[in-house]
Scaffold this motif. Structure first.
Motif, PDB file in Angstrom:
ATOM      1  N   ASP A 124      66.166  -9.188  95.408  1.00  0.00           N
ATOM      2  CA  ASP A 124      66.148  -9.762  96.760  1.00  0.00           C
ATOM      3  C   ASP A 124      66.396 -11.266  96.721  1.00  0.00           C
ATOM      4  O   ASP A 124      67.106 -11.810  97.573  1.00  0.00           O
ATOM      5  N   THR A 125      65.810 -11.935  95.727  1.00  0.00           N
ATOM      6  CA  THR A 125      66.035 -13.379  95.582  1.00  0.00           C
ATOM      7  C   THR A 125      67.486 -13.667  95.222  1.00  0.00           C
ATOM      8  O   THR A 125      68.103 -14.604  95.743  1.00  0.00           O
ATOM      9  N   LEU A 139      63.328  -4.143  89.475  1.00  0.00           N
ATOM     10  CA  LEU A 139      62.927  -5.534  89.741  1.00  0.00           C
ATOM     11  C   LEU A 139      63.387  -5.921  91.146  1.00  0.00           C
ATOM     12  O   LEU A 139      64.233  -6.804  91.325  1.00  0.00           O
ATOM     13  N   PRO A 140      62.849  -5.261  92.166  1.00  0.00           N
ATOM     14  CA  PRO A 140      63.323  -5.480  93.538  1.00  0.00           C
ATOM     15  C   PRO A 140      63.163  -6.914  94.032  1.00  0.00           C
ATOM     16  O   PRO A 140      64.014  -7.413  94.766  1.00  0.00           O
ATOM     17  N   LYS A 141      62.087  -7.594  93.626  1.00  0.00           N
ATOM     18  CA  LYS A 141      61.886  -8.976  94.079  1.00  0.00           C
ATOM     19  C   LYS A 141      62.961  -9.893  93.510  1.00  0.00           C
ATOM     20  O   LYS A 141      63.477 -10.770  94.210  1.00  0.00           O
ATOM     21  N   LEU A 142      63.287  -9.701  92.236  1.00  0.00           N
ATOM     22  CA  LEU A 142      64.348 -10.490  91.617  1.00  0.00           C
ATOM     23  C   LEU A 142      65.682 -10.219  92.304  1.00  0.00           C
ATOM     24  O   LEU A 142      66.448 -11.153  92.577  1.00  0.00           O
ATOM     25  N   LYS A 178      67.962  -3.612  90.712  1.00  0.00           N
ATOM     26  CA  LYS A 178      67.497  -3.439  92.093  1.00  0.00           C
ATOM     27  C   LYS A 178      66.331  -2.449  92.154  1.00  0.00           C
ATOM     28  O   LYS A 178      65.380  -2.636  92.937  1.00  0.00           O
TER      29      LYS A 178
END
Length: 266
Positions: free
Chosen positions: A192-193, A187-190, A184
């Motif tokens: 969030d997905t 790799l916040p985008k990963l 988290k």
């Protein structure tokens, strides 16, 4: 796919009941859940996956907020080790269970909730960081509290493996959640997905566990006395209710009350 995952998460309760029925009617269909692959417990892996998913929905800040309110954790530990053990003894006395069954019910009441309370709190949208913290604290003090309370209540000395329990919590709860927090953070985008799919993954993993455990215990469930089942059900339900009531008296928010209720009732 997102819509399917959303439906699975939304109707988790119905899915869980379906898998419970499958476990009762086809007891060997999910026996693999309690087995091992390459020497690794499938059950532990499933729980680890759920905890990893939880970690990706939280942040270090959440735990910092919990630590700023140690009172909540203190109340949780007190409720865990005083409400459930004595409630177990009262119910065993009211229903006049024989000494062996009384020991079993009281022992269940004196043991910490473990990972199951964290999973149910997550699925119930309760305060997961508080739940994890309470579980960790109750597990750390269990080597003292579980044998002591069991002896004080029913005069029975028990053998206990505190090191094994701590290592289990470390492997199944702490490490996966820490890994989820790392993902988290870096790799916040990963992360969030992934949150679009995590409720469905958790719901299915829990359903598999339900089917596997119920299937393995089917004969014991069917052969057990109705009074024993009633005592177990009342023990948990009253624990949930008292935990929620204690949280309310302590001025906790709704999410915290949910977490405390589940921690106590489990």
């Amino acid at each position: 796919m997102k819509k399917v995952c959303a439906l699975i998460g939304k109707y988790f309760g119905v899915i869980a009941v379906i898998f419970l029925i499958i476990g009762m009617t086809l007891p060997t269909s999910f026996s693999w859940v309690l087995g091992k692959v390459g020497g690794i417990s499938v059950l532990s892996v499933l729980l680890g996956v759920i905890m990893f998913g939880m970690g990706m929905t939280m942040s270090v800040h959440d735990f910092a907020l919990v630590l700023k309110r140690p009172k909540d954790v203190f109340f949780g530990a007190c409720a865990q080790y005083f409400v459930m053990p004595f409630l177990a003894y009262v119910l065993s006395t009211i229903f006049q269970l024989d000494p062996a069954l009384t020991v079993g019910v009281v022992l269940v009441g004196t043991c910490p909730g473990g990972t199951s309370s964290n999973v149910i709190t997550f699925m119930s949208k309760g305060d997961v960081p508080l739940s994890v913290t309470m579980t960790s604290v109750s597990t750390l003090i269990s080597p003292i509290m579980t044998p002591l309370l069991t002896y004080l209540i029913i005069g029975q000395r028990i053998s206990f493996d505190p090191v094994g329990m701590f290592l289990s919590i470390l492997q199944i709860v702490i490490v996966p959640i820490a890994l989820g927090l790392i993902v988290k953070s870096f790799l916040p985008k990963l992360a969030d997905t992934a949150t679009d799919y995590l409720p469905a993954v958790s719901a299915l993993a829990i359903s598999f566990l339900i089917a596997g455990i119920i299937g393995a215990s089917r004969d014991a469930i069917l052969n057990s006395s109705g009074i024993i089942l009633l005592v177990v059900i009342l023990h948990n339900c009253l624990g949930y209710a008292l935990g929620f009531f204690i949280g309310h008296l302590c001025g906790m928010s709704w999410k915290k009350m949910v977490a405390l209720s589940i921690e106590v009732g489990m």
